[in-house]
Design a protein around this motif. Structure first.
Motif, PDB file in Angstrom:
ATOM      1  N   TYR A 121       0.609  -0.526  -0.149  1.00 23.91           N
ATOM      2  CA  TYR A 121      -0.146  -0.179   0.363  1.00 23.91           C
ATOM      3  C   TYR A 121       0.659   1.357   0.102  1.00 23.91           C
ATOM      4  CZ  TYR A 121      -3.906   3.163   1.555  1.00 23.91           C
ATOM      5  OH  TYR A 121      -4.763   4.026   1.764  1.00 23.91           O
ATOM      6  N   PHE A 122       0.938   2.157  -0.768  1.00 25.90           N
ATOM      7  CA  PHE A 122       0.860   3.508  -0.813  1.00 25.90           C
ATOM      8  C   PHE A 122      -0.059   4.928  -0.792  1.00 25.90           C
ATOM      9  CE2 PHE A 122       2.893   7.507  -2.592  1.00 25.90           C
ATOM     10  CZ  PHE A 122       3.273   8.089  -1.470  1.00 25.90           C
ATOM     11  N   GLU A 123       0.444   5.622   0.031  1.00 23.56           N
ATOM     12  CA  GLU A 123      -1.088   7.001  -0.237  1.00 23.56           C
ATOM     13  C   GLU A 123      -0.458   7.592   0.671  1.00 23.56           C
ATOM     14  OE1 GLU A 123      -4.404   6.040   2.724  1.00 23.56           O
ATOM     15  OE2 GLU A 123      -5.171   8.426   1.304  1.00 23.56           O
ATOM     16  N   ASP A 124      -0.331   9.153  -0.395  1.00 18.72           N
ATOM     17  CA  ASP A 124      -0.006  10.755  -0.088  1.00 18.72           C
ATOM     18  C   ASP A 124      -1.083  11.098  -0.507  1.00 18.72           C
ATOM     19  OD1 ASP A 124       0.686  11.118  -3.062  1.00 18.72           O
ATOM     20  OD2 ASP A 124       2.555  11.409  -2.297  1.00 18.72           O
ATOM     21  N   GLN A 125      -0.700  12.892  -1.277  1.00 18.67           N
ATOM     22  CA  GLN A 125      -2.305  13.393  -1.274  1.00 18.67           C
ATOM     23  C   GLN A 125      -2.501  12.995  -3.053  1.00 18.67           C
ATOM     24  OE1 GLN A 125       0.306  17.488  -1.401  1.00 18.67           O
ATOM     25  NE2 GLN A 125      -1.397  18.715  -2.559  1.00 18.67           N
ATOM     26  N   PHE A 126      -1.129  13.080  -3.768  1.00 19.66           N
ATOM     27  CA  PHE A 126      -1.703  12.701  -4.733  1.00 19.66           C
ATOM     28  C   PHE A 126      -2.599  11.193  -5.210  1.00 19.66           C
ATOM     29  CE2 PHE A 126       0.532  16.435  -5.251  1.00 19.66           C
ATOM     30  CZ  PHE A 126       0.503  17.188  -5.951  1.00 19.66           C
ATOM     31  N   PHE A 127      -1.573   9.572  -4.606  1.00 18.10           N
ATOM     32  CA  PHE A 127      -1.714   9.133  -5.004  1.00 18.10           C
ATOM     33  C   PHE A 127      -2.112   8.304  -4.129  1.00 18.10           C
ATOM     34  CE2 PHE A 127       2.314  10.125  -7.578  1.00 18.10           C
ATOM     35  CZ  PHE A 127       1.929  10.305  -8.997  1.00 18.10           C
ATOM     36  N   GLN A 128      -3.086   6.785  -4.735  1.00 17.63           N
ATOM     37  CA  GLN A 128      -3.016   6.184  -3.585  1.00 17.63           C
ATOM     38  C   GLN A 128      -3.327   4.237  -4.130  1.00 17.63           C
ATOM     39  OE1 GLN A 128      -7.318   5.290  -2.320  1.00 17.63           O
ATOM     40  NE2 GLN A 128      -6.609   5.846  -0.339  1.00 17.63           N
ATOM     41  N   CYS A 129      -2.739   4.140  -4.255  1.00 21.51           N
ATOM     42  CA  CYS A 129      -2.095   2.685  -4.693  1.00 21.51           C
ATOM     43  C   CYS A 129      -1.596   1.515  -4.157  1.00 21.51           C
ATOM     44  CB  CYS A 129      -0.077   2.312  -5.822  1.00 21.51           C
ATOM     45  SG  CYS A 129      -0.269   4.314  -5.817  1.00 21.51           S
ATOM     46  N   ARG A 130      -2.265   0.295  -4.729  1.00 18.83           N
ATOM     47  CA  ARG A 130      -2.318  -1.029  -3.907  1.00 18.83           C
ATOM     48  C   ARG A 130      -1.439  -1.941  -4.574  1.00 18.83           C
ATOM     49  NH1 ARG A 130      -6.608   1.472  -4.509  1.00 18.83           N
ATOM     50  NH2 ARG A 130      -7.657   2.442  -2.113  1.00 18.83           N
ATOM     51  N   ILE A 131      -1.483  -2.652  -3.688  1.00 19.41           N
ATOM     52  CA  ILE A 131      -0.414  -4.461  -4.269  1.00 19.41           C
ATOM     53  C   ILE A 131      -1.741  -5.498  -4.677  1.00 19.41           C
ATOM     54  CG2 ILE A 131       1.480  -4.806  -3.926  1.00 19.41           C
ATOM     55  CD1 ILE A 131       1.994  -5.384  -6.942  1.00 19.41           C
ATOM     56  N   LEU A 132      -2.022  -6.137  -4.771  1.00 18.45           N
ATOM     57  CA  LEU A 132      -2.689  -7.431  -4.429  1.00 18.45           C
ATOM     58  C   LEU A 132      -2.047  -8.302  -4.899  1.00 18.45           C
ATOM     59  CD1 LEU A 132      -6.171  -6.626  -5.415  1.00 18.45           C
ATOM     60  CD2 LEU A 132      -5.601  -6.390  -2.826  1.00 18.45           C
ATOM     61  N   TRP A 133      -1.235  -9.547  -3.623  1.00 18.10           N
ATOM     62  CA  TRP A 133      -0.497 -10.664  -4.445  1.00 18.10           C
ATOM     63  C   TRP A 133      -1.176 -11.734  -4.642  1.00 18.10           C
ATOM     64  CZ3 TRP A 133       4.146  -8.919  -5.217  1.00 18.10           C
ATOM     65  CH2 TRP A 133       4.538  -7.796  -5.538  1.00 18.10           C
ATOM     66  N   GLY A 134      -0.918 -12.243  -5.482  1.00 16.79           N
ATOM     67  CA  GLY A 134      -1.792 -13.789  -6.080  1.00 16.79           C
ATOM     68  C   GLY A 134      -2.836 -13.990  -6.937  1.00 16.79           C
ATOM     69  N   ASP A 135      -2.734 -14.660  -7.099  1.00 15.20           N
ATOM     70  CA  ASP A 135      -3.276 -15.087  -8.312  1.00 15.20           C
ATOM     71  C   ASP A 135      -4.032 -14.389  -9.258  1.00 15.20           C
ATOM     72  OD1 ASP A 135      -4.774 -16.375 -11.286  1.00 15.20           O
ATOM     73  OD2 ASP A 135      -4.095 -18.197 -10.454  1.00 15.20           O
ATOM     74  N   ALA A 136      -4.183 -13.744 -10.634  1.00 14.23           N
ATOM     75  CA  ALA A 136      -4.967 -12.262 -10.752  1.00 14.23           C
ATOM     76  C   ALA A 136      -6.605 -13.069 -11.075  1.00 14.23           C
ATOM     77  CB  ALA A 136      -4.322 -11.922 -11.874  1.00 14.23           C
ATOM     78  N   ARG A 137      -6.761 -14.180 -11.274  1.00 11.69           N
ATOM     79  CA  ARG A 137      -7.928 -14.838 -11.691  1.00 11.69           C
ATOM     80  C   ARG A 137      -8.401 -14.665 -10.527  1.00 11.69           C
ATOM     81  NH1 ARG A 137      -6.616 -20.464 -14.466  1.00 11.69           N
ATOM     82  NH2 ARG A 137      -5.016 -21.072 -13.062  1.00 11.69           N
ATOM     83  N   GLU A 138      -8.631 -14.712  -9.438  1.00 12.48           N
ATOM     84  CA  GLU A 138      -8.998 -14.790  -8.516  1.00 12.48           C
ATOM     85  C   GLU A 138      -9.134 -13.231  -7.348  1.00 12.48           C
ATOM     86  OE1 GLU A 138      -7.259 -16.866  -5.197  1.00 12.48           O
ATOM     87  OE2 GLU A 138      -8.237 -15.978  -3.742  1.00 12.48           O
ATOM     88  N   LYS A 139      -7.476 -12.488  -7.628  1.00 14.29           N
ATOM     89  CA  LYS A 139      -7.150 -11.599  -6.397  1.00 14.29           C
ATOM     90  C   LYS A 139      -8.534 -10.530  -7.249  1.00 14.29           C
ATOM     91  CE  LYS A 139      -5.287 -13.021  -3.684  1.00 14.29           C
ATOM     92  NZ  LYS A 139      -5.591 -13.487  -1.782  1.00 14.29           N
ATOM     93  N   ILE A 140      -8.496 -10.095  -8.869  1.00 14.06           N
ATOM     94  CA  ILE A 140      -9.676  -8.858  -9.185  1.00 14.06           C
ATOM     95  C   ILE A 140     -10.861 -10.255  -8.802  1.00 14.06           C
ATOM     96  CG2 ILE A 140     -10.246 -10.451 -11.295  1.00 14.06           C
ATOM     97  CD1 ILE A 140     -10.104  -8.542 -13.359  1.00 14.06           C
ATOM     98  N   SER A 141     -11.236 -10.136  -7.748  1.00 13.27           N
ATOM     99  CA  SER A 141     -12.594  -9.537  -7.481  1.00 13.27           C
ATOM    100  C   SER A 141     -12.214  -9.426  -6.594  1.00 13.27           C
ATOM    101  CB  SER A 141     -13.785 -11.423  -7.192  1.00 13.27           C
ATOM    102  OG  SER A 141     -12.957 -11.942  -7.769  1.00 13.27           O
ATOM    103  N   SER A 142     -11.555  -9.227  -5.318  1.00 17.04           N
ATOM    104  CA  SER A 142     -11.261  -8.380  -4.104  1.00 17.04           C
ATOM    105  C   SER A 142     -11.113  -6.934  -4.687  1.00 17.04           C
ATOM    106  CB  SER A 142      -9.534  -8.782  -3.759  1.00 17.04           C
ATOM    107  OG  SER A 142      -9.917 -10.346  -3.740  1.00 17.04           O
ATOM    108  N   ILE A 143     -11.234  -6.129  -5.935  1.00 14.63           N
ATOM    109  CA  ILE A 143     -11.300  -5.235  -5.873  1.00 14.63           C
ATOM    110  C   ILE A 143     -12.380  -4.474  -5.888  1.00 14.63           C
ATOM    111  CG2 ILE A 143     -10.549  -3.324  -7.687  1.00 14.63           C
ATOM    112  CD1 ILE A 143      -8.554  -4.542  -9.102  1.00 14.63           C
ATOM    113  N   PRO A 144     -12.793  -3.832  -5.245  1.00 11.31           N
ATOM    114  CA  PRO A 144     -14.602  -3.056  -4.629  1.00 11.31           C
ATOM    115  C   PRO A 144     -15.317  -3.657  -6.257  1.00 11.31           C
ATOM    116  CG  PRO A 144     -13.164  -1.999  -3.185  1.00 11.31           C
ATOM    117  CD  PRO A 144     -12.499  -2.570  -4.223  1.00 11.31           C
ATOM    118  N   SER A 145     -16.587  -3.855  -5.940  1.00 14.95           N
ATOM    119  CA  SER A 145     -16.435  -4.460  -7.914  1.00 14.95           C
ATOM    120  C   SER A 145     -18.027  -3.169  -8.169  1.00 14.95           C
ATOM    121  CB  SER A 145     -18.381  -4.974  -7.552  1.00 14.95           C
ATOM    122  OG  SER A 145     -19.021  -4.904  -6.427  1.00 14.95           O
TER     123      SER A 145
END
Ligand SMILES: C[S@@+](CC[C@H](N)C(=O)[O-])C[C@H]1O[C@@H](n2cnc3c(N)ncnc32)[C@H](O)[C@@H]1O
Length: 301
Positions: A121-145
């Motif tokens: 995770y990283f956050e400041d005034q300009f950027f909010q960044c997150r990385i989800l580790w794991g198989d993209a086929r499964e992890k894509i569902s963890s991104i809010p719908s």
């Protein structure tokens, strides 16, 4: 890092070869150049100067595509919401330990990458960044719908080496996450990938070959969701598919990769497609290649 071998590409930037997937992360012609030509330039980031945008980077790897994006956005003071999907932490670990990689970008990129590695995770005034580790086929569902993206980068290994991230089922999940007029950008010009994206309702364009390297007939594909030609004209970076590219989509090469429950093995996905190709009445791809004088070299998907 025993699963990876590092190598220097022709533009002086470093890259990795995966021994597991038996494929390089980047073209030996240039990792940095590839990122700029195939991902950053087609993103047309200038339109977000001083504004906000959201980006999904699938198959983050060493992070060239995100680093180049962040570097540009830092300079033009844009606001970014970034999600990245990646199965293995080691390529990012390698990037963080590689001075020549870090020197390519504004110092803030290192700070962001370090935080992604340590805290996801990283956050400041300009950027909010997150990385989800794991198989993209499964992890894509963890991104809010309800979360949608202006740009999605898809930079998996080639469909023959890693079909898991190029199937109808996965691409359908991915393209659902595009904003109206949002673009999915990939280096792949595979007929199967293009046909799948078109069948999912996206307008597809070809990223033009660059002048230094005319061997390849395309640098990849941009697929735009709910394309409205009044809002977004094709520019000098991408163009409509040529007749040759359109005819490619009529061959057996356009038969899609399928992964019904998003958990099939590479071997099963490849076998299913081969069976479908064998029983198909579509034009053999060899005929298309002969018609257009295509060599194997110029035919990298
Ligand atoms: C071609 S490399 C990515 C290159 C990357 N964009 C860069 O700048 O280094 C492909 C990446 O996909 C990752 N990968 C392979 N299968 C995956 C999967 N099912 N889900 C998520 N990541 C995957 C690999 O670990 C590798 O880092």
């Amino acid at each position: 890092m025993s699963e990876y071998r590092e190598f220097l590409t022709k533009d002086g930037s470093c890259s990795l070869k995966s021994l597991f997937f038996q494929e390089n992360f980047h073209s030996s012609l240039g990792a940095l150049e590839e990122t700029k030509i195939k991902f950053t330039a087609p993103s047309d980031l200038q339109r977000f100067k001083g504004e906000s945008l959201s980006v999904l980077d699938i198959c983050f790897g060493m992070g060239y595509n995100s680093a180049s994006l962040l570097d540009k956005l830092i300079k033009q003071k844009s606001y970014l919401n970034l999600y990245a999907l990646e199965i293995d932490k080691k390529p990012l670990e390698y990037s963080l330990s590689n001075k020549s990689f870090l020197k390519l970008w504004a110092p803030k990129v290192k700070k962001i990458f370090k935080s992604l590695y340590q805290k996801d995770y990283f956050e400041d005034q300009f950027f909010q960044c997150r990385i989800l580790w794991g198989d993209a086929r499964e992890k894509i569902s963890s991104i809010p719908s309800d979360y949608k993206f202006d740009l999605i980068y898809l930079d998996g290994f080639s469909p023959q080496k890693c079909p898991q991230v190029w199937t109808i089922e996965f691409l359908s999940k991915v393209t659902e996450k595009l904003n109206s007029q949002g673009s999915l950008i990939t280096y792949s010009s595979s007929a199967a990938v293009r046909k799948t994206l078109r069948n999912l309702g996206l307008e597809i364009f070809s990223i033009k070959p660059n002048f230094n390297n005319r061997t390849f007939w395309s640098q990849g594909t941009i697929a735009i969701s709910k394309f409205d030609k009044n809002k977004l004209e094709p520019n000098c970076i991408f163009e409509k598919l040529s007749l040759m590219e359109e005819e490619h989509l009529l061959t057996k090469a356009s038969i899609p990769y399928r992964d019904q429950d998003l958990n099939s093995s590479k071997e099963d996905i490849i076998k299913k497609r081969l069976d479908e190709q064998l029983s198909s009445n579509l034009l053999p791809t060899k005929k298309w290649r002969e018609k257009w004088g295509m060599t194997k070299l110029s035919f990298k998907s």
